[in-house]
Design an enzyme around this catalytic site. Structure first.
Site, PDB file in Angstrom:
ATOM      1  CG  HIS A  26      -5.070   2.518  -0.070  1.00  0.00           C
ATOM      2  ND1 HIS A  26      -6.156   2.349   0.772  1.00  0.00           N
ATOM      3  CD2 HIS A  26      -5.022   1.403  -0.840  1.00  0.00           C
ATOM      4  CE1 HIS A  26      -6.735   1.192   0.504  1.00  0.00           C
ATOM      5  NE2 HIS A  26      -6.065   0.586  -0.465  1.00  0.00           N
ATOM      6  CE  LYS A  50     -15.093  -6.782  -3.714  1.00  0.00           C
ATOM      7  NZ  LYS A  50     -13.768  -6.158  -3.555  1.00  0.00           N
ATOM      8  NE  ARG A  99      -1.617  -5.658   1.419  1.00  0.00           N
ATOM      9  CZ  ARG A  99      -2.919  -5.834   1.510  1.00  0.00           C
ATOM     10  NH1 ARG A  99      -3.599  -5.222   2.437  1.00  0.00           N
ATOM     11  NH2 ARG A  99      -3.555  -6.621   0.674  1.00  0.00           N
ATOM     12  CB  SER A 137      -9.756  -1.367   3.045  1.00  0.00           C
ATOM     13  OG  SER A 137      -9.052  -0.390   2.316  1.00  0.00           O
TER      14      SER A 137
END
Ligand code: PNS
Length: 172
Positions: A26, A50, A99, A137
């Site tokens: 990040h 969440k 990514r 993460s």
């Protein structure tokens, strides 16, 4: 023709995420966005359905501390649609890191949805740096929970706290 420079235009990017927790990947994207735009807001999106590993307060604190050295960075949080946040602050762009190809389908859908909700803000993808292609993460949480070495994954400023919070007793 209206010239953005003569209108006093300041480009503003937002770097959104859950940041549960913020990673070196990040930070790499945020730093690179900060070189491209006059202002960058790192916005932690809160999803009430969440159950994050780190509280909103912890995640904000981690973001603030790890981005403190970058001059044109601001930090914020938002509950709601990213497109609405981008419209509210008149963002030029939403910057996301990409990514692997598997990121692309999801991110492309999100970019199209966000653009249909708010045509005033473009999504820009930055390719992840090679060192962080595998980093997420969720990988940090998984490796950290079982006592693996997360030092290459997490910024130095928050490493000890992240380790302590994630580490479960070995042998479990
Ligand atoms: O770090 P993450 O979890 O990959 O970030 C995803 C995030 C928070 C950027 C994304 O889920 C998001 O923008 N959430 C806000 C709600 C929203 O606008 N959803 C898109 C419309 S379907």
């Amino acid at each position: 023709m209206v010239c953005r420079e003569t209108e006093g235009f300041m480009s503003l990017a937002i770097c959104p995420g859950s940041f549960d927790p913020i990673t070196r990947g990040h930070i790499d994207i945020i730093r690179r966005a900060a070189l491209l735009f006059d202002r960058v807001i790192v916005v932690m999106m809160i999803n009430p359905s969440k159950d994050p590993a780190f509280s909103a307060e912890e995640r904000m604190d981690f973001i603030r501390r790890t981005t403190a050295g970058i001059p044109n960075i601001e930090v914020d949080y938002y509950v709601g649609l990213l497109a609405d946040y981008a419209a509210k602050c008149k963002a030029t762009a939403i910057v996301k890191g990409l990514r692997v190809m598997s990121d692309f389908e999801y991110e492309f859908q999100m970019a199209l949805m966000n653009r249909s909700l708010n045509p005033g803000t473009e999504t820009i993808f930055l390719p992840a740096s090679i060192d962080y292609m595998f980093l997420s993460s969720s990988a940090v949480r998984e490796v950290g929970r079982y006592g693996g070495d997360i030092a290459p994954l997490v910024p130095d400023e928050i490493l000890d706290e992240v380790k302590q919070r994630l580490c479960v007793k070995k042998g479990l």
